[in-house]
Design a protein around this motif. Structure first.
Motif, short mmCIF file in Angstrom:
data_model
loop_
_atom_site.label_atom_id
_atom_site.label_comp_id
_atom_site.label_asym_id
_atom_site.label_seq_id
_atom_site.Cartn_x
_atom_site.Cartn_y
_atom_site.Cartn_z
N ALA A 293 -52.19 -73.91 46.89
CA ALA A 293 -51.51 -72.90 47.71
C ALA A 293 -50.06 -73.32 47.92
O ALA A 293 -49.13 -72.52 47.79
CB ALA A 293 -52.21 -72.75 49.05
N GLU A 294 -49.84 -74.61 48.20
CA GLU A 294 -48.46 -75.07 48.38
C GLU A 294 -47.66 -74.89 47.10
O GLU A 294 -46.47 -74.53 47.13
CB GLU A 294 -48.44 -76.53 48.84
CG GLU A 294 -48.71 -76.69 50.33
CD GLU A 294 -48.04 -75.64 51.21
OE1 GLU A 294 -46.80 -75.51 51.16
OE2 GLU A 294 -48.73 -74.91 51.94
N ALA A 295 -48.31 -75.13 45.96
CA ALA A 295 -47.61 -74.95 44.67
C ALA A 295 -47.19 -73.48 44.51
O ALA A 295 -46.09 -73.18 44.05
CB ALA A 295 -48.52 -75.37 43.52
N MET A 296 -48.07 -72.58 44.95
CA MET A 296 -47.72 -71.15 44.87
C MET A 296 -46.56 -70.83 45.81
O MET A 296 -45.54 -70.29 45.38
CB MET A 296 -48.94 -70.29 45.22
CG MET A 296 -48.61 -68.80 45.33
SD MET A 296 -50.06 -67.78 45.58
CE MET A 296 -50.49 -68.15 47.28
N PHE A 297 -46.72 -71.19 47.08
CA PHE A 297 -45.70 -70.84 48.07
C PHE A 297 -44.34 -71.45 47.73
O PHE A 297 -43.31 -70.89 48.08
CB PHE A 297 -46.12 -71.31 49.47
CG PHE A 297 -47.14 -70.42 50.13
CD1 PHE A 297 -46.76 -69.19 50.65
CD2 PHE A 297 -48.46 -70.80 50.26
CE1 PHE A 297 -47.68 -68.35 51.27
CE2 PHE A 297 -49.39 -69.98 50.89
CZ PHE A 297 -49.00 -68.75 51.40
N SER A 298 -44.35 -72.62 47.06
CA SER A 298 -43.07 -73.28 46.83
C SER A 298 -42.45 -72.90 45.49
O SER A 298 -41.42 -73.46 45.11
CB SER A 298 -43.26 -74.79 46.93
OG SER A 298 -44.13 -75.22 45.91
N GLY A 299 -43.06 -71.97 44.78
CA GLY A 299 -42.39 -71.44 43.59
C GLY A 299 -42.67 -72.20 42.30
O GLY A 299 -41.96 -72.01 41.31
N GLN A 300 -43.73 -73.04 42.30
CA GLN A 300 -44.06 -73.70 41.03
C GLN A 300 -44.69 -72.70 40.07
O GLN A 300 -45.27 -71.70 40.48
CB GLN A 300 -45.02 -74.86 41.29
CG GLN A 300 -44.34 -76.01 42.00
CD GLN A 300 -45.30 -77.13 42.30
OE1 GLN A 300 -46.14 -77.47 41.48
NE2 GLN A 300 -45.21 -77.69 43.49
N LYS A 301 -44.59 -72.98 38.76
CA LYS A 301 -45.04 -71.99 37.76
C LYS A 301 -46.55 -72.08 37.55
O LYS A 301 -47.03 -72.53 36.51
CB LYS A 301 -44.26 -72.20 36.47
CG LYS A 301 -42.78 -71.92 36.70
CD LYS A 301 -42.00 -71.72 35.44
CE LYS A 301 -40.58 -71.29 35.83
NZ LYS A 301 -39.63 -71.28 34.75
N ILE A 302 -47.29 -71.61 38.56
CA ILE A 302 -48.75 -71.74 38.50
C ILE A 302 -49.38 -70.71 37.58
O ILE A 302 -50.54 -70.85 37.21
CB ILE A 302 -49.39 -71.67 39.91
CG1 ILE A 302 -49.10 -70.33 40.58
CG2 ILE A 302 -48.90 -72.83 40.78
CD1 ILE A 302 -49.94 -70.10 41.83
N ASN A 303 -48.67 -69.67 37.20
CA ASN A 303 -49.17 -68.73 36.19
C ASN A 303 -48.81 -69.32 34.83
O ASN A 303 -47.80 -68.98 34.21
CB ASN A 303 -48.53 -67.35 36.40
CG ASN A 303 -48.92 -66.36 35.31
OD1 ASN A 303 -49.65 -66.70 34.37
ND2 ASN A 303 -48.42 -65.14 35.42
N GLU A 304 -49.67 -70.27 34.41
CA GLU A 304 -49.30 -71.11 33.26
C GLU A 304 -49.32 -70.36 31.94
O GLU A 304 -48.58 -70.69 31.02
CB GLU A 304 -50.24 -72.33 33.19
CG GLU A 304 -50.01 -73.29 34.35
CD GLU A 304 -50.96 -74.47 34.31
OE1 GLU A 304 -51.56 -74.74 33.24
OE2 GLU A 304 -51.11 -75.12 35.35
N THR A 305 -50.18 -69.34 31.80
CA THR A 305 -50.24 -68.65 30.50
C THR A 305 -49.05 -67.72 30.30
O THR A 305 -48.81 -67.25 29.19
CB THR A 305 -51.54 -67.83 30.37
OG1 THR A 305 -51.58 -66.88 31.45
CG2 THR A 305 -52.77 -68.71 30.43
N GLU A 306 -48.32 -67.44 31.37
CA GLU A 306 -47.11 -66.64 31.21
C GLU A 306 -45.85 -67.40 31.62
O GLU A 306 -44.75 -66.85 31.58
CB GLU A 306 -47.22 -65.34 32.04
CG GLU A 306 -48.35 -64.43 31.54
CD GLU A 306 -48.48 -63.14 32.34
OE1 GLU A 306 -48.56 -62.07 31.72
OE2 GLU A 306 -48.50 -63.21 33.57
N GLY A 307 -46.06 -68.67 32.02
CA GLY A 307 -44.93 -69.53 32.38
C GLY A 307 -44.14 -68.99 33.56
O GLY A 307 -42.91 -69.03 33.58
#
Ligand code: F6P
Length: 532
Positions: A69-83
């Motif tokens: 969740a923190e990775a999402m909120f902080s803007g990390q590229k968690i949608n890895e298949t679309e970068g």
């Protein structure tokens, strides 16, 4: 032994225990509920017991839900298949700061939001006049995430709609655009073409149809169009001036996009203040989701109920049953949110999923559904977990008695699912009606309700813009948590691509231009019939 196995064994060991038994603990209801910011989520009418909950929470912890969740909120590229980053939460936290690729994206988000507000006020207050002197109607042309959110919310928040009337066209079936435009006056209509990519065939085809409709009556059709898209070159090519194009970044997924420019039609209909309250409700749910320990965290517990029912108990569908007519489109909205997000067969690393993917989501508002499909929920051979929703108050004080009746029905359904009616009780009822012997037995058997059927209930004070924001964000985070636990990328949707490609090929076949594209006998037969 893995937590998944522990959960399966625990389920097997306890599956014959009636849910009612859990209520022998007088604290069951309060202990298996989450209250927050006016909402009450009661999951006590499920078979989840303290041990199951403990295992589920450990499952969430070992899946790193918090860090994800923190990775999402902080803007990390968690949608890895679309970068891509996944930042719909940034659209509703306008005071925040989020960095993507080393750049704070919030100044841009605030600037677009301010432009939306300015345009919405211009349309609502008559400064944007169109060619008929004022705008009375707006038509949002979009599909999927560029339609379902604002269309659902425009109905949900209709008591707050004091601007131009909002209409929605999505289906490529010409009947849709035809029927929506027919009663409207092109001179007083604003068309908003909403498409993240601005390539979606349904939306572009309907936009062309609307432009022809407009051109037949007004001198400058482009002057009555606005666009919402990430693709500014394509909106320009369509002829929509940049001043009426509202862009957004690729880190907003389609089905998560109603909080930003895709919500423009809603903002015009209900006004920027009410739209702002909708954002505040979503942001408040974000803060709750980030801050609360799992056992008191509403999205996490809603997700864990979902995992318990779908992956552990094996119930393949869940019914969403809002006792609120204005949430009529919520089940359709949630179908995209949940099924496009978690309807995947492989995990993030490409390996086959070890558990089932997300469930089939369906539903209708109560009480209508009671007179349609509840029969199967009560007496069918498959168990369907139900998610009830109900407001304490409606918007029609002069019809308060009807709201009370609505509420009684909602509570009655979850109670009936829980308690059921035994054969003895059914026999007693039939005996009172004068039946005896074999006929009494036979008739009684049809009147047995097995009960022991799980449901949850979400109560809210009143369906205001703020509360709708809370509910939508609650479900978004629920989907996220389930996706993390299952190891799924909840933010791509490759499964919709093949059908799109084949449709383009079959359009040529139906035109008679490429018969070779049909590879199977069934499709050939269907094509032959359609060609007449
Ligand atoms: O086909 C699925 C989809 O890509 C959805 O994810 C999306 O919400 C919808 O189509 C519409 O896409 P667009 O906004 O690009 O027109």
């Amino acid at each position: 032994m893995s937590l998944w196995n522990d959960l399966q064994y625990h389920h097997r060991d306890t599956m014959d225990r009636h849910i009612l038994k859990l209520f022998e603990n007088e604290h069951r209801a309060a202990g298996f509920s989450v209250t927050h910011d006016g909402l009450l989520f009661d999951y006590s009418k499920t078979a989840m017991d303290p041990h199951a909950r403990d295992l589920l929470i450990r499952l969430a912890e070992s899946s790193h839900v918090g860090a994800s969740a923190e990775a999402m909120f902080s803007g990390q590229k968690i949608n890895e298949t679309e970068g891509r980053a996944v930042l719909h939460t940034a659209l509703r936290n306008l005071d925040g700061s989020v960095t993507v690729d080393g750049r704070d994206v919030m100044p841009e988000v605030r600037a677009i939001h301010a432009r939306m507000e300015g345009f919405a006020r211009d349309v609502r207050e008559g400064r944007f006049k169109g060619q008929g002197g004022k705008i009375t109607d707006i038509v949002n042309i979009g599909i999927g995430g560029s339609d379902l959110g604002p269309a659902m919310a425009a109905i949900a928040l209709s008591p707050y709609a004091d601007g131009p009337r909002a209409h929605f066209v999505s289906n490529v079936d010409g009947a849709h655009v035809h029927d929506v435009l027919k009663p409207l006056n092109p001179e007083t209509t604003l068309v908003i073409v909403a498409s993240k990519t601005f390539t979606t065939i349904e939306t572009m085809t309907n936009a062309e149809a609307a432009r022809r409709w407009m051109a037949a009556k007004v001198k400058d059709p482009a002057a009555q169009f606005a666009a919402v898209s990430t693709s500014l070159d394509k909106t320009g090519a369509f002829g929509i001036p940049a001043a009426r194009v509202f862009g957004f970044e690729d880190w907003v997924g389609g089905r998560y996009s109603m909080w930003g420019p895709i919500g423009l039609s809603l903002m015009i209909a209900i006004g920027p203040e009410n739209f702002g309250d909708f954002l505040k409700g979503g942001a408040a749910m974000d803060a709750h989701f980030r801050d609360e320990p799992f056992a008191q965290n509403m999205p996490v517990m809603l997700a864990l109920v979902g995992i318990w029912h779908n992956q552990i108990c094996g119930y393949a569908t869940r019914a969403v049953l809002p006792y609120e007519q204005r949430l009529a489109r919520l089940p359709a909205y949630l179908q995209q949110l949940e099924m496009e997000s978690n309807g995947k067969r492989v995990a993030m690393d490409g390996a086959d999923l070890t558990e089932h993917s997300g469930p089939v989501v369906w539903g209708e508002p109560g009480t209508n559904g009671q007179h349609a499909f509840y029969q199967l929920i009560h007496q069918g051979t498959r168990v369907i977990p139900c998610e009830f929703m109900l407001g304490r108050e409606g918007h029609e004080p002069d019809l308060a008695a009807q709201h009370r009746l609505l509420s009684a029905n909602c509570l009655a359904q979850s109670e009936a699912l829980l308690r059921g009616r035994s054969l003895d009780e059914a026999r007693g009822i039939m005996a009172k009606k004068g039946l005896t012997g074999d006929e009494l037995d036979r008739q009684a058997r049809h009147r047995v309700f097995p009960g022991n059927r799980p449901s949850t209930t979400l109560l809210y004070p009143k369906l205001t813009p703020y509360v709708l924001g809370q509910i939508v964000a609650l479900y978004e985070h629920r989907v996220f948590v389930e996706g993390v636990i299952l190891g799924i990328n909840s933010f791509d949707q490759w499964g919709v691509e093949l059908g799109k490609e084949l449709a383009l090929a079959l359009d040529l076949v139906l035109k008679g231009e490429d018969d070779g594209a049909v590879k199977d006998g069934s499709t050939r037969q269907l094509v032959a019939y359609l060609r007449g």
